[in-house]
Design a protein around this motif. Structure first.
Motif, PDB file in Angstrom:
ATOM      1  N   LEU A   1      -4.641   7.940   6.113  1.00 19.93           N
ATOM      2  CA  LEU A   1      -5.199   9.072   5.393  1.00 19.93           C
ATOM      3  C   LEU A   1      -5.178  10.329   6.256  1.00 19.93           C
TER       4      LEU A   1
ATOM      5  N   PRO B   1      -4.554   8.711  -4.671  1.00 19.48           N
ATOM      6  CA  PRO B   1      -3.966   7.367  -4.656  1.00 19.48           C
ATOM      7  C   PRO B   1      -4.406   6.527  -3.461  1.00 19.48           C
ATOM      8  N   HIS B   2      -4.720   7.159  -2.331  1.00 22.39           N
ATOM      9  CA  HIS B   2      -5.225   6.408  -1.181  1.00 22.39           C
ATOM     10  C   HIS B   2      -6.535   5.703  -1.515  1.00 22.39           C
TER      11      HIS B   2
ATOM     12  N   GLU C   1      -1.818  12.042   6.912  1.00 21.49           N
ATOM     13  CA  GLU C   1      -1.382  12.989   5.886  1.00 21.49           C
ATOM     14  C   GLU C   1      -1.427  14.414   6.415  1.00 21.49           C
TER      15      GLU C   1
ATOM     16  N   CYS D   1       2.526   6.678  -6.791  1.00 20.64           N
ATOM     17  CA  CYS D   1       1.451   7.455  -7.422  1.00 20.64           C
ATOM     18  C   CYS D   1       1.498   8.928  -7.031  1.00 20.64           C
ATOM     19  N   ILE D   2       1.766   9.217  -5.768  1.00 16.22           N
ATOM     20  CA  ILE D   2       1.817  10.619  -5.357  1.00 16.22           C
ATOM     21  C   ILE D   2       3.008  11.311  -5.998  1.00 16.22           C
TER      22      ILE D   2
ATOM     23  N   ILE E   1       1.284   4.116  -2.858  1.00 11.94           N
ATOM     24  CA  ILE E   1       1.011   5.515  -2.546  1.00 11.94           C
ATOM     25  C   ILE E   1       2.201   6.388  -2.918  1.00 11.94           C
ATOM     26  N   GLU E   2       3.385   5.929  -2.540  1.00 11.31           N
ATOM     27  CA  GLU E   2       4.598   6.709  -2.806  1.00 11.31           C
ATOM     28  C   GLU E   2       4.793   6.916  -4.310  1.00 11.31           C
TER      29      GLU E   2
ATOM     30  N   HIS F   1      -6.102   2.139   6.856  1.00 11.46           N
ATOM     31  CA  HIS F   1      -6.300   3.108   5.768  1.00 11.46           C
ATOM     32  C   HIS F   1      -6.751   4.457   6.317  1.00 11.46           C
TER      33      HIS F   1
ATOM     34  N   HIS G   1       6.963  11.833  -1.370  1.00 12.77           N
ATOM     35  CA  HIS G   1       5.996  12.030  -0.305  1.00 12.77           C
ATOM     36  C   HIS G   1       6.602  11.668   1.053  1.00 12.77           C
TER      37      HIS G   1
ATOM     38  N   TYR H   1       0.839  -1.205   0.000  1.00 13.85           N
ATOM     39  CA  TYR H   1       0.000   0.000   0.000  1.00 13.85           C
ATOM     40  C   TYR H   1       0.874   1.256   0.000  1.00 13.85           C
TER      41      TYR H   1
ATOM     42  N   ALA I   1      -5.833   2.788  -4.188  1.00 14.98           N
ATOM     43  CA  ALA I   1      -5.191   1.624  -3.579  1.00 14.98           C
ATOM     44  C   ALA I   1      -6.215   0.634  -3.041  1.00 14.98           C
TER      45      ALA I   1
END
Length: 274
Positions: free
Chosen positions: A211, A192-193, A214, A142-143, A139-140, A207, A251, A135, A196
């Motif tokens: 989130l 992206p969160h 962040e 995609c961000i 995230i890393e 999750h 990120h 996950y 995923a």
């Protein structure tokens, strides 16, 4: 949930519990029962987002700008109260729209459209650890590319991301700048969160924690303090991103910038004296 799988009830029970805890504490004498569950969830996300934003922002600003004045940030590099107030106002306007994303994420989880599971014991701890690593890697990646695209695609930068990059000097950066985005910019960098959840088995509560983490993380990387915690993408790296634009899009870590040739280390700049 209309006769769906039994585990879906666990998701609804969990989100309802969060709604009661947050909203029941803030509005103790107001009945939320007549309001749809999704509206309660959105309101809870807004309240929770604001609480985390203001608590972490004020606490961190007090610590580095007043309690530890001149220890972490020189006196002449402390942003003005006016700058921080403007950042807060931008965030206040954007937060209700930011919270549409986590609300929708919870909606799709509750309706069994994702790969989420409600309990770690449903998969076991080794699988859970593997899922979290997958996950976070997703995230890393995609961000990084979402953030880089917001710079490289000129209309996206001009109409969305430039609103955040008015804070392009150390003296204009503060923990309150972390969420001072155009609302669509903030959503794009957080989406992206959501993606995923459709691709990677994910523990639902984890999750939610990640989130909302962040909010804390973005405050941290805008405080201007280089923590030297390799390979963390800390404020030292992110300050370079704000002052030089074309570096350090990552990120949580430096890995994506290292892999794709956009990493600029604060220590290298100090060594060169530029």
């Amino acid at each position: 949930m209309g006769g769906g799988p039994p585990y879906l009830e666990l998701f609804v029970e969990e989100t309802s519990f969060y709604n009661r805890i947050v909203l029941g504490t803030i509005f103790p004498n107001f009945s939320l029962d007549p309001f749809p569950h999704i509206l309660q969830t959105w309101l809870r996300n807004c309240v929770g987002g604001f609480l985390i934003y203001f608590f972490s922002g004020f606490l961190w600003c007090f610590y580095i700008y007043y309690w530890k004045r001149n220890v972490y940030v020189p006196k002449d590099s402390i942003p003005s109260n006016k700058s921080m107030l403007l950042q807060i106002l931008v965030t206040i306007k954007a937060m209700p729209l930011y919270c549409v994303l986590p609300t929708f994420a919870e909606y799709v989880v509750e309706h069994d459209w994702t790969k989420c599971y409600p309990r770690v014991l449903d998969v076991g701890w080794p699988a859970y650890a593997f899922h979290i690593i997958t996950y976070l890697t997703f995230i890393e990646f995609c961000i990084y590319w979402m953030h880089r695209g917001l710079h490289d695609i000129k209309p996206l930068y001009k109409y969305l991301h430039a609103k955040h990059h008015i804070y392009n000097k150390k003296i204009t950066l503060s923990p309150f700048a972390g969420l001072a985005f155009h609302p669509m910019d903030g959503i794009l960098q957080a989406i992206p969160h959501l993606f995923a959840l459709f691709l990677i088995p994910t523990h639902f509560r984890t999750h939610i924690v990640l989130l909302f983490f962040e909010v804390v993380w973005t405050a941290n990387i805008h405080d201007g303090i280089h923590s030297r915690m390799w390979p963390v993408m800390g404020a030292g790296y992110h300050t370079i991103h704000h002052t030089r634009y074309r570096y350090n899009y990552g990120h949580y870590s430096i890995w994506m910038d290292w892999m794709f040739g956009t990493l600029l280390d604060p220590m290298d700049i100090e060594a060169k004296g530029s």
